[in-house]
Design an enzyme around this catalytic site. Sequence first.
Site, PDB file in Angstrom:
ATOM      1  CG  HIS A 156      14.582  17.956   2.543  1.00  0.00           C
ATOM      2  ND1 HIS A 156      13.557  17.393   3.269  1.00  0.00           N
ATOM      3  CD2 HIS A 156      15.682  17.227   2.832  1.00  0.00           C
ATOM      4  CE1 HIS A 156      14.035  16.363   3.974  1.00  0.00           C
ATOM      5  NE2 HIS A 156      15.311  16.238   3.725  1.00  0.00           N
ATOM      6  CB  SER A 279       0.649  35.757 -22.188  1.00  0.00           C
ATOM      7  OG  SER A 279      -0.455  36.457 -21.666  1.00  0.00           O
TER       8      SER A 279
END
Lengths: 395, 395, 395, 395
Positions: A156, A279
């Site tokens: 999980h 970027s």
Amino acid sequence: MSRLWDKGEPLDERVLRYTAGEDHNLDARLVRYDVRASIAHAEMLHEQGYLSDEDCRAIVDGLSTLLEQFDAGEWSITLEDEDAHTALENRLTALVGDAGARVHLGRSRNDQVLVALRLFLLDASDAVVASVEGLVASLQGLAAEQGDVELPGTTHMQHAMPSTVGLWCGAYEEAFADGIAGLRASRRRADKNPLGSAAGYGAPGLSIDRESTTRKLGFSETQSPVTAVQLSRGKAESTLLFELALVMQDLGRLASDLMLYYTQEYSYIDLPSTVTTGSSIMPQKRNPDVLELVRGAAGSVLACLNECLMIASKLPSGFQRDLQRVKPPLFRAIDLTIDSVDVMAYLLSGVTFNPDRITMSDELYATGKAYELVAKEGIPFREAYRRIAKQYAES
Amino acid sequence: MSRLWDKGEPLDERVLRYTAGEDHNLDARLVRYDVRASIAHAEMLHEQGYLSDEDCRAIVDGLSTLLEQFDAGEWSITLEDEDAHTALENRLTALVGDAGARVHLGRSRNDQVLVALRLFLLDASDAVVASVEGLVASLQGLAAEQGDVELPGTTHMQHAMPSTVGLWCGAYEEAFADGIAGLRASRRRADKNPLGSAAGYGAPGLSIDRESTTRKLGFSETQSPVTAVQLSRGKAESTLLFELALVMQDLGRLASDLMLYYTQEYSYIDLPSTVTTGSSIMPQKRNPDVLELVRGAAGSVLACLNECLMIASKLPSGFQRDLQRVKPPLFRAIDLTIDSVDVMAYLLSGVTFNPDRITMSDELYATGKAYELVAKEGIPFREAYRRIAKQYAES
Amino acid sequence: MSRLWDKGEPLDERVLRYTAGEDHNLDARLVRYDVRASIAHAEMLHEQGYLSDEDCRAIVDGLSTLLEQFDAGEWSITLEDEDAHTALENRLTALVGDAGARVHLGRSRNDQVLVALRLFLLDASDAVVASVEGLVASLQGLAAEQGDVELPGTTHMQHAMPSTVGLWCGAYEEAFADGIAGLRASRRRADKNPLGSAAGYGAPGLSIDRESTTRKLGFSETQSPVTAVQLSRGKAESTLLFELALVMQDLGRLASDLMLYYTQEYSYIDLPSTVTTGSSIMPQKRNPDVLELVRGAAGSVLACLNECLMIASKLPSGFQRDLQRVKPPLFRAIDLTIDSVDVMAYLLSGVTFNPDRITMSDELYATGKAYELVAKEGIPFREAYRRIAKQYAES
Amino acid sequence: MSRLWDKGEPLDERVLRYTAGEDHNLDARLVRYDVRASIAHAEMLHEQGYLSDEDCRAIVDGLSTLLEQFDAGEWSITLEDEDAHTALENRLTALVGDAGARVHLGRSRNDQVLVALRLFLLDASDAVVASVEGLVASLQGLAAEQGDVELPGTTHMQHAMPSTVGLWCGAYEEAFADGIAGLRASRRRADKNPLGSAAGYGAPGLSIDRESTTRKLGFSETQSPVTAVQLSRGKAESTLLFELALVMQDLGRLASDLMLYYTQEYSYIDLPSTVTTGSSIMPQKRNPDVLELVRGAAGSVLACLNECLMIASKLPSGFQRDLQRVKPPLFRAIDLTIDSVDVMAYLLSGVTFNPDRITMSDELYATGKAYELVAKEGIPFREAYRRIAKQYAES
């Protein structure tokens, strides 16, 4: 295409372009397989007395020459050729004359397409296997070098029990080994000789020796009856595509793990600058674009499987031209899988785990403590579980 | 549900219902497999010294009793139970006391779910194979009785070359035999023992003998390392679903053929009234609804494959609860495939071909005539083709 | 690609090729939109005082020049450029110097990609609408000329009630008119200005006037907050793709009808030789390949929708590079839809119905007779239905 | 089903069960809509002189009574009824006699199914909108209370620029508001009256006033020509399913964000125990199962869209029984979406962000610093970018 949906083209050319589709480009990779199959077919015709010695030799030599010339870039398949098969037959006839016009006896473009695709599929699955083996080697290398680094095992996405880099690599090694087994098993549907089924109803009145081409081409069996051949179109392709989809699913999950580990919050791993990008606006960024593109590629390959299955669905039996549309997703998926697997193998070889940044939280050991209680006190597991759970709830 | 999206239910109950999902209904078919696997696990614990003789016997007998009671309809899985596994453990503890609380040592619900599902998958693929074998028998029966009836062989849905009902049946026989081979091969991914992987990281500090449960349950191998088990979830399921999708694709195509043959324009076949239905408005109608529903079912089964593959995609490794959602499409697809195959086998046994209504047009023999020309005059096939084409164009 | 999965290429080049993907080819159609958006952005920067008059003019003129040169084929986007946006900024700086290096202030490649794609989507949906309008016109032409020809109306592919070519055309006219309405409605999600959201978090410290670029570019609204922009990626694309899938679904069904009508058994229609093709083996064949390829194309476009939706699924918010993979299926689906619609409009203009070959069977009138009974005798419909049904059963 | 693929059932019952499918269960939610449409149809028949005053009143009252009884649980649709429409007509005739046998004049079960489904779809889209509005309110509540908490804004899952909980919530608010707009727009295809098209070819010889039922039932338009009605089946359904898929895509991405934030490594948020669950083996675990199941549900809903589109694909025009298979995925997707949206709205109301655990790393401010440089020194952005990048690389 910067002309935006220009309609300048004459309509008949558009019909030709529509029916030929991308075949003249796509079929480049089928040329060698059509040559192999055509040679086998010609030799069988010769054995059956339909081709003289000279004609057979002319065809075999002509086709070999054409393949050499093709590999050397001396000719390519044009839109007017429509596809590899027509291109080869036309060029053969131009090259060797009359004999070329004899090669199509007892076969159809339909079984020619199929035999070339199946020979291609057998090679393609080998090529994917080779790539995946490289990836497994990369995982093994990582495990060998950094396998002892401790890692929180999660369920999980929550800390569950202690694990290691070795165990984490081992999971993916098993997954990709299973993928290789699946890829190999996928060959079964491609490994059936369609030649001699012609348009799907055999060659009435001719004596075609299908077993002969089966042997020559190395197929495991001759697909029969003749009507079975066209009905099976798309299934060998889908079977490979399904296995590619599973490989890409595992690869996408591996990418998901690594992206998680690469976040600032986890900081479990470093990636070399060769596999990260910058970027356009943020000067500080090193982005794991490769991983994102791999994750996205899993969806693209699954879409190819879908496309292939949808194209064949609901069609009446007998050849249907729809099936031509199976080639683009098939080729796309194979290329994308190989590229993705290879780039991931390369990336993995540069991953460095940071043991200093990986916190093995106390809760990872809760189950172990419960097992200890069982061992020490002989109490049922459920009671040990409840006592440990109480300790954690109170802490 | 006639209450339209009523929100009367308390929120916490809705959370429970949301997380449990349909498991309490779906898991009915897993009870027997969980019992088998739990017995194997208990016996292994006993062998390893974690369970006394009495406790082991109590567990084994208790589980056997619970299964008998379940089969007799004496209990069922409720929403509060959440799933088969909790239902069994709770009932076992209620039935045999302390020993029941000891059975969960060294395992997790995660590997329990997986082992039960895999045992189920092995049985399910056998069940589908048995159905498809019935269909093949039906096709063989049809071929034996009416195989000599002539049929136009088509390509592009156009008369192409002569065929027969026997050849038409043979194509589908080969397709479904291939489907059976695929279904059998699909067992490979289910045939790995997950037990002992617990939550995916083994049982630290315990001495679990995984090979023992592998032997007891008849698996071909023990899946390892432990981390591989959860990563593989969904793959055995997808592999079966893919094979179901292929069987349904062939079945849908068979339905398409029969619907074509059943149109007034073709009138190739009659269908018995037991497999046709009437209209609410048109008094004269006999509709082949079964065939339409089979054709539609192919899309439904393919959607189940998609669903399964999408659920597992992109997930980080380690168990993720998303995977619970694989069960509904898996069970739906198995049931729908078996029902569709069986109904089709039944329908086929009632199909009657009408030789009087089937016209073998002259053009079906054109290729044969070209072959004759080649044989008689020794001309190249391409020349024979052009001469025959000219004849047809002029007629 | 005749080199079979050759690995000769250096690894770093393969990483570049993997991350750039097909963008350098695909982005050709985005150049004009990036130019428009960059000009709007520059003018806004100028209004806000971030660009001098000269710099702004240099940028605007430079970009216009670059577009002209691009349209004239004087430059193209290379793999080294990576994409249209980098190609333009680099060439602009080379052309106009310093000013070019100022244009990226307050924007990111992320919002640049999005704004170009949205402007493209608005044009693309217009282009598809124009094609579909052509198809509707073709259907109207067919109805005008041959609309009175009687046709058996069918349900379950069985003769049901009387119909006409006009009614048959009318069904598809409504379907495609509905498709046009859907395509127009799909513009809503593309019609939101993303510019100024930069990488998804705005431009801290800068005064960016987002409304100004919204006005200049003709968007209906400014998408806000800035974080909403990247989260929405893929949704305008999916919305168009969904509408394309519906158009192709109708087109595929139209193809199915026509293929049925073109079988020898129906012989309802003739097709002109310009839209049929021959066989490599059967001299007599005229095959409706265009129709088959249209039917198959419906599956390909649906797969593109799937691909787009799967790529975006499960991604954490914030830009993810996976989304680059949306472009290929988007462009493929648009092109394939336009080509398919256009080829179908052309084909329809050549369809000729053969009233002589179309049999209006007696049973088509059964419902009408039941209605007559109701009208004449005042009996309930159910009773009339039963009486007529009995007549048909006995005949 | 614990009987494993038992074949005990007689074959004809299996055929009935196969053709009726799940309709007798599924149609419970259509009863009210069929009653509304049947009343409108009866009143129209009365207006047109086909029903006497008494018969019309008997039908209207009878149907109203049947609906009340159905809502009170006094009857349900059985397998023998096949579907809601037959169940109602049979029960009506039993209740009011002769008049009941008159209600079916001028309509077919085909247009009855369609009109009930469309009325249902209009309500269903409203119900989904209401749920999504609840989710938006939940997001707004979270933003109002914790919106000022700082959050690293990310791209590529990497720290990019500063953000806040408010901006994060805002992105999803916009996404779901867009979803609501899409859901509302999806009504267009359902908002067309099919009644009076009967089996798809109208009611020859009868004077049916289609505009009258359009007005009575509140549809925006009458779908015409009559042949358009059946051709459009599945499209209103697909359009709603597509919007559900987009809502679920956003919901799945929201779940992905929250699962990331809930990992031990992020620890950005706490979740209340009411929405987390424990482990059967690990005593310490609190798992975000709800989020995982929501993420998985996105795949299930997308599969429903696929299923619907695949079922309708390639079908010849005119009603085809395949389309019955659209109901299960439609109902499943609506229920699953509403349940998922509601559970998420509830979960969100309990999310607590931990500002103490959220680190705003220095690199988040790099772009802002570059902008400052531009502002202060007037240098081009590209130069500022390079200077800041150098600083970060050196640090």
